[in-house]
Design a protein around this motif. Sequence first.
Motif, PDB file in Angstrom:
ATOM      1  N   SER A  74       0.858  -1.141  -0.098  1.00 26.17           N
ATOM      2  CA  SER A  74       0.104  -0.028  -0.115  1.00 26.17           C
ATOM      3  C   SER A  74       1.037   1.081   0.166  1.00 26.17           C
ATOM      4  O   SER A  74       1.860   1.107   0.305  1.00 26.17           O
ATOM      5  CB  SER A  74      -0.877  -0.024   1.134  1.00 26.17           C
ATOM      6  OG  SER A  74      -0.018   0.111   2.289  1.00 26.17           O
ATOM      7  N   PRO A  75       0.165   2.356  -0.366  1.00 28.66           N
ATOM      8  CA  PRO A  75       1.035   3.511  -0.335  1.00 28.66           C
ATOM      9  C   PRO A  75       1.718   3.894   1.133  1.00 28.66           C
ATOM     10  O   PRO A  75       2.692   4.477   1.470  1.00 28.66           O
ATOM     11  CB  PRO A  75       0.003   4.670  -0.700  1.00 28.66           C
ATOM     12  CG  PRO A  75      -0.870   3.824  -1.432  1.00 28.66           C
ATOM     13  CD  PRO A  75      -1.020   2.598  -0.852  1.00 28.66           C
ATOM     14  N   GLY A  76       0.828   3.672   2.104  1.00 26.36           N
ATOM     15  CA  GLY A  76       1.451   3.784   3.680  1.00 26.36           C
ATOM     16  C   GLY A  76       2.564   2.918   4.052  1.00 26.36           C
ATOM     17  O   GLY A  76       3.655   3.340   4.610  1.00 26.36           O
ATOM     18  N   GLN A  79       5.527   4.395   2.285  1.00 21.76           N
ATOM     19  CA  GLN A  79       6.044   5.374   3.026  1.00 21.76           C
ATOM     20  C   GLN A  79       6.894   5.293   4.384  1.00 21.76           C
ATOM     21  O   GLN A  79       7.926   5.624   4.649  1.00 21.76           O
ATOM     22  CB  GLN A  79       4.703   6.391   3.361  1.00 21.76           C
ATOM     23  CG  GLN A  79       5.233   7.695   4.310  1.00 21.76           C
ATOM     24  CD  GLN A  79       3.937   8.495   4.745  1.00 21.76           C
ATOM     25  OE1 GLN A  79       2.587   8.175   4.416  1.00 21.76           O
ATOM     26  NE2 GLN A  79       4.294   9.674   5.399  1.00 21.76           N
ATOM     27  N   THR A  80       6.435   4.090   4.828  1.00 24.10           N
ATOM     28  CA  THR A  80       7.009   3.400   6.020  1.00 24.10           C
ATOM     29  C   THR A  80       8.347   3.356   5.711  1.00 24.10           C
ATOM     30  O   THR A  80       9.404   3.391   6.315  1.00 24.10           O
ATOM     31  CB  THR A  80       6.208   2.345   6.694  1.00 24.10           C
ATOM     32  OG1 THR A  80       5.089   2.805   6.980  1.00 24.10           O
ATOM     33  CG2 THR A  80       7.065   1.593   7.862  1.00 24.10           C
ATOM     34  N   LEU A  81       8.465   2.481   4.472  1.00 20.57           N
ATOM     35  CA  LEU A  81       9.919   2.009   4.032  1.00 20.57           C
ATOM     36  C   LEU A  81      10.689   3.093   3.775  1.00 20.57           C
ATOM     37  O   LEU A  81      11.937   3.150   3.929  1.00 20.57           O
ATOM     38  CB  LEU A  81       9.490   1.116   2.774  1.00 20.57           C
ATOM     39  CG  LEU A  81       8.928  -0.310   2.712  1.00 20.57           C
ATOM     40  CD1 LEU A  81       8.856  -1.063   1.598  1.00 20.57           C
ATOM     41  CD2 LEU A  81       9.886  -1.047   3.807  1.00 20.57           C
ATOM     42  N   ARG A  82      10.127   4.425   3.484  1.00 18.70           N
ATOM     43  CA  ARG A  82      10.991   5.552   3.099  1.00 18.70           C
ATOM     44  C   ARG A  82      11.457   5.980   4.441  1.00 18.70           C
ATOM     45  O   ARG A  82      12.579   6.522   4.503  1.00 18.70           O
ATOM     46  CB  ARG A  82      10.111   6.504   2.314  1.00 18.70           C
ATOM     47  CG  ARG A  82       9.858   6.265   0.765  1.00 18.70           C
ATOM     48  CD  ARG A  82       9.563   7.442   0.257  1.00 18.70           C
ATOM     49  NE  ARG A  82       8.410   8.221   0.470  1.00 18.70           N
ATOM     50  CZ  ARG A  82       7.102   8.104   0.308  1.00 18.70           C
ATOM     51  NH1 ARG A  82       6.671   7.102  -0.458  1.00 18.70           N
ATOM     52  NH2 ARG A  82       5.986   8.600   0.945  1.00 18.70           N
ATOM     53  N   ILE A  83      10.398   6.159   5.450  1.00 19.81           N
ATOM     54  CA  ILE A  83      10.606   6.989   6.694  1.00 19.81           C
ATOM     55  C   ILE A  83      11.881   6.247   7.351  1.00 19.81           C
ATOM     56  O   ILE A  83      12.776   6.825   7.815  1.00 19.81           O
ATOM     57  CB  ILE A  83       9.478   7.134   7.488  1.00 19.81           C
ATOM     58  CG1 ILE A  83       8.607   8.310   6.602  1.00 19.81           C
ATOM     59  CG2 ILE A  83       9.659   7.541   8.685  1.00 19.81           C
ATOM     60  CD1 ILE A  83       7.261   8.131   7.398  1.00 19.81           C
TER      61      ILE A  83
END
Length: 116
Positions: A74-76, A79-83
Amino acid sequence: MNKKCSFYEMSVVTLPRETQKIKTMPAQILTIEDLREFKTELLNEIRNIFDQQQSPIQKKWLKSPEVRRMLNISPGTLQTLRINGTLSFTKVGGTMYYNLSDIEALLSQNLKKKRP
């Protein structure tokens, strides 16, 4: 043996030899089924040409939707993988790009070996 002819008969007799011979060609009638068969054959040939090409060009950089589709996340989650720094990225304007080799490395790191 001079025979008198009308003007019309004389003109027909005196036409050049090429015009006197009319070649006929046998007619072929195309049916809708013939056209469908031709279409199918043409499409198959085009598919074969595309299939014979070498491997598709792989992009070095992928956008977020491509990465999400590739990893089925998912997009979330992305985002977690980026953060948390699991997956590095580059941002140009409002678009985030991910290096394909980083994604492949992430997949290799998390590879689970089959138990015997």
